[in-house]
Write an enzyme that holds these catalytic residues in place. Structure first.
Site, PDB file in Angstrom:
ATOM      1  N   ASP A 124       0.824  -1.202   0.000  1.00 10.46           N
ATOM      2  CA  ASP A 124       0.000   0.000   0.000  1.00 10.46           C
ATOM      3  C   ASP A 124       0.861   1.257   0.000  1.00 10.46           C
ATOM      4  O   ASP A 124       1.903   1.314   0.652  1.00 10.46           O
ATOM      5  CB  ASP A 124      -0.899  -0.019   1.247  1.00 10.46           C
ATOM      6  CG  ASP A 124      -1.801   1.188   1.340  1.00 10.46           C
ATOM      7  OD1 ASP A 124      -2.657   1.348   0.450  1.00 10.46           O
ATOM      8  OD2 ASP A 124      -1.651   1.975   2.294  1.00 10.46           O
TER       9      ASP A 124
ATOM     10  N   GLU B  60       1.271  -0.557  -5.185  1.00  8.39           N
ATOM     11  CA  GLU B  60       0.358   0.551  -5.451  1.00  8.39           C
ATOM     12  C   GLU B  60       1.224   1.812  -5.471  1.00  8.39           C
ATOM     13  O   GLU B  60       1.506   2.402  -4.435  1.00  8.39           O
ATOM     14  CB  GLU B  60      -0.723   0.668  -4.373  1.00  8.39           C
ATOM     15  CG  GLU B  60      -1.714   1.776  -4.682  1.00  8.39           C
ATOM     16  CD  GLU B  60      -2.361   2.389  -3.451  1.00  8.39           C
ATOM     17  OE1 GLU B  60      -3.298   3.184  -3.623  1.00  8.39           O
ATOM     18  OE2 GLU B  60      -1.915   2.109  -2.324  1.00  8.39           O
TER      19      GLU B  60
END
Length: 755
Positions: free
Chosen positions: A431, A484
């Site tokens: 993330d 990401e």
């Protein structure tokens, strides 16, 4: 015979022990050599009487030097072969002496590897381990807290009183203590006394299980005891290139996919009833599903949809539901909201039995400030930077790991390996990588510190990510490591030996933004924005991209996918079907968030269920059927995935018909292999005679059409396919004359002749 040996220092030792200021209880407690005999000293706060019991004798111990230090003399070293009988407040109990177990748990090699950041299995030493020493069962506690003045184990065993079980400080800032008699399920924390005298109660950073929120204690839990049945799956996974496989991912949040009524029986894997875990105050009368219940419901559903993987939003233990799991306090434990660690293992095992891989969201970029977590852990900025310009995300209210500290990197890299080793996961999605790579991420001028070259790149984070990916693929060569990463940082998916970050996939955030911007436009104005739909191919082969429509796009006022679409309901459904079909035929692996597969209308809400009742309506059943068929088509046709990262796998036929908002292209498998022709019409205008060039004559079978009635479309199409004409267009001698339904995507497959 009882002999009291008066040492002046014992009074001071006793005082420091009683005030939780002693870092070396082994120096005075347990068996201590004295001349030709052995003094046994027992630390027993608030005891009125203590007896030492061996096979040969029973000795009443005295406390001449401090009221809580009891001692006696033996002729020989008893080792660990004695017990102590304690009378405290008129209640007697017998136990082994924790300070008789003196052998170091963390050996020299372990300490060395940890100190240099290379102990990839450090969780086998750190934390609370059920073990047996000298045939005595108990728990070995091991903690890294180099700046602490003292550390104690607290729990139900000592009424959460830190005076009872002080730990021994070893080299390298490691604290250890073996406590006999503890068992699985017992609660504990560490009480840490700082050099300044402050006292903190901390959950175990390496704890394998924690209490259900809002409780914060760690739970003694076994590892390595689960009986896996997925050996064939793991072997196949690690012996093939995952990028050479179809990957279609169903991203989900376990706590909001579906709930049960609080009145429904809540049963664990052993068939035992237990107290339900409430969903949240915002959903009264509901409880969370267990890992077992989720396995029974989610796995058949995902398998029927045809997805290859499930991506779970973070399930590492976290205190606040509203963080969605992205503010982790229990890095080495799956959340207890849904059950035990072994019940999560059973969930993964069941997924593998049904041919479904598991990807976890992993959050090494930051951590919360919760008092029981990593923040200011031992009275120092141990895990984070001390300077908030480097160590804090003010917008998120979280702290940033100090990647320059070897032991911190080790904590994270080993955590990555832990999830693959202990829970057999198949991949991670990291993330917010951009927040790690850039020192000025979400920071105004003057609130960040440039690197040594004067730039904004975070070299320490780069080295950490490279190390993490390098180690991951060393241990698990068939794993997925997905970034990401929302910027144009180069080399995200390049190998580390080519100075890349070492991921093997990167979310294509540019594609996602361009697609959503394009599809939110009224179709009649799309002709002026053709670049949005075609630009992604210009850079598509610079990285290994995954196309993702994630949870981030259906929250915070952005509305859900269906409601982003313009027009009346019919057009909304048709646009949604067209976007999904374009996504599945565009190069790149696929990820969509739960609810998109049937046209969820409401924004995602972490405290609510998906709108399952929408499946009572044909248009929503049609979208679900479309996703089922897209996944089956995708897996069946290697041209749609085998060359995702090779320019040969994609070729435009025509990307310039902006007037009609039509694009056409080919997906190719290999030089002499099959190819598919894809034609997309992104306006509500039907084109009954739309001609495109094709490379080879023959019959082109229509194998997919988003306008089919079974998907909720108008059922226009090409009667099964079209034969070529000798008509030159788009640089090809042969062409086909097609009917393009409104807001549709067609997939055609070449055959030498019509069957």
């Amino acid at each position: 015979m009882t002999v009291s040996i008066l040492l002046d220092s014992l009074k001071d030792d006793g005082q420091r022990l009683s005030e939780c200021r002693h870092e070396s209880p082994f120096s005075i407690l347990g068996p201590q050599p004295f001349k030709d005999k052995w003094i046994i000293r027992i630390w027993m706060p608030e005891a009125s009487q203590v007896e030492l019991v061996t096979q040969q004798t029973k000795i009443k111990l005295q406390n001449p030097n401090h009221e809580w230090i009891f001692e006696g003399v033996l002729e020989k070293d008893p080792g660990t072969d004695y017990q102590i009988k304690v009378n405290r407040g008129g209640i007697e109990h017998v136990q082994h002496d924790p300070w008789s177990f003196r052998k170091e748990w963390m050996g020299e090699i372990d300490r060395h590897l940890f100190a240099e950041g290379n102990h990839h299995h450090i969780w086998r030493k750190m934390g609370a381990h059920l073990t047996e020493i000298d045939k005595k069962k108990g728990v070995m506690f091991c903690l890294w807290a180099p700046h602490a003045k003292s550390v104690s184990v607290i729990g139900d065993l000592n009424s959460w009183d830190g005076r009872h079980h002080p730990m021994q400080k070893r080299l390298g800032g490691i604290w250890e203590l073996f406590i006999p008699g503890l068992s699985e399920g017992d609660l504990y924390k560490y009480e840490i006394r700082t050099e300044k005298g402050h006292c903190y109660e901390k959950a175990d950073p390496y704890g394998f299980q924690h209490e259900v929120r809002p409780a914060k204690s760690s739970v003694i839990s076994k590892i390595d005891s689960f009986q896996w049945s997925d050996q064939s799956w793991i072997s196949n996974r690690d012996n093939r290139d995952p990028l050479e496989q179809p990957i279609s991912v169903y991203e989900m949040h376990l706590g909001s996919w579906m709930h049960a009524s609080s009145d429904d029986p809540f049963i664990n894997s052993n068939g035992e009833h237990r107290a339900p875990v409430p969903a949240a105050d915002m959903k009264p009368g509901s409880r969370l599903l267990t890992y077992k219940e989720l396995a029974n419901k989610v796995i058949p559903y995902v398998k029927e949809r045809g997805f290859t993987h499930i991506e779970l939003m973070p399930i590492s233990e976290h205190p606040f539901d509203g963080s969605w799991g992205y503010q982790v306090t229990g890095w080495y434990a799956p959340t207890s909201r849904f059950g035990s660690p072994d019940e999560f293992r059973a969930f993964v095992d069941s997924c593998h039995k049904e041919g479904i891989g598991i990807i976890l969201d992993w959050v090494p970029g930051h951590f919360p400030k919760d008092q029981h977590g990593l923040a200011y852990f031992d009275g120092s900025h141990l895990y984070e930077h001390s300077d908030p310009r480097v160590g804090e995300h003010k917008e998120w209210g979280t702290l940033i790991f100090n990647y320059s500290r070897n032991e911190v990197r080790n904590f994270l890299v080993a955590n990555l390996i832990f999830w693959f080793d202990q829970f057999h996961i198949d991949g991670i999605r990291v993330d917010a990588v951009a927040s790690m790579l850039y020192k000025d991420y979400l920071r105004p001028e003057g609130e960040w510190i440039p690197n040594e070259d004067g730039g904004n790149e975070n070299f320490e984070a780069v080295r950490f990510l490279q190390q993490a990916n390098h180690v991951l693929f060393q241990h698990f060569p068939g794993a997925l490591s997905i970034a990401e990463e929302s910027t144009t940082w180069t080399g995200v998916t390049k190998p580390t030996d080519m100075d890349g970050l070492g991921f093997n996939l990167k979310w294509n955030m540019g594609w996602m933004h361009d697609m959503l911007d394009y599809f939110e436009i009224d179709p009649w104005f799309r002709q002026f924005n053709q670049n949005n739909i075609t630009f992604s191919i210009c850079y598509n082969f610079t990285e290994n991209f995954m196309l993702a429509l994630s949870h981030d796009e259906v929250v915070h006022g952005k509305s859900h996918l269906l409601h982003k679409m313009p027009g009346d309901d019919w057009q909304k459904y048709a646009n949604t079907r067209a976007l999904l079909a374009y996504m599945w035929t565009h190069p790149g692996k696929k990820t969509i968030f739960m609810g998109m597969e049937f046209g969820q209308r409401q924004e995602w809400n972490v405290w609510d269920d998906l709108q399952w009742d929408l499946l009572n309506y044909e248009p929503h059943k049609g979208i679900q059927k479309l996703v089922d068929d897209l996944n089956n088509l995708y897996k069946r046709e290697p041209a749609l995935w085998r060359n995702d990262f090779d320019e040969y796998g994609f070729q435009w036929i025509d990307c310039d018909d902006n007037k009609n908002s039509v694009i056409s292209f080919m997906r190719r498998e290999k030089t002499d292999g099959e190819w598919l022709v894809i034609v997309a019409n992104f306006t509500p205008q039907n084109h009954s005679n739309y001609r495109i060039g094709v490379p080879v004559d023959g019959f082109y079978e229509e194998i997919f059409n988003t306008d089919a009635s079974q998907y909720g479309g108008s059922n226009l199409g090409n009667m099964g396919g079209k034969s070529t004409d000798l008509y030159n267009i788009h640089g090809y001698e042969n062409s086909i004359d097609l009917c393009l339904p409104p807001l549709s995507v067609l997939v055609l497959k070449h055959k030498s002749k019509k069957n």
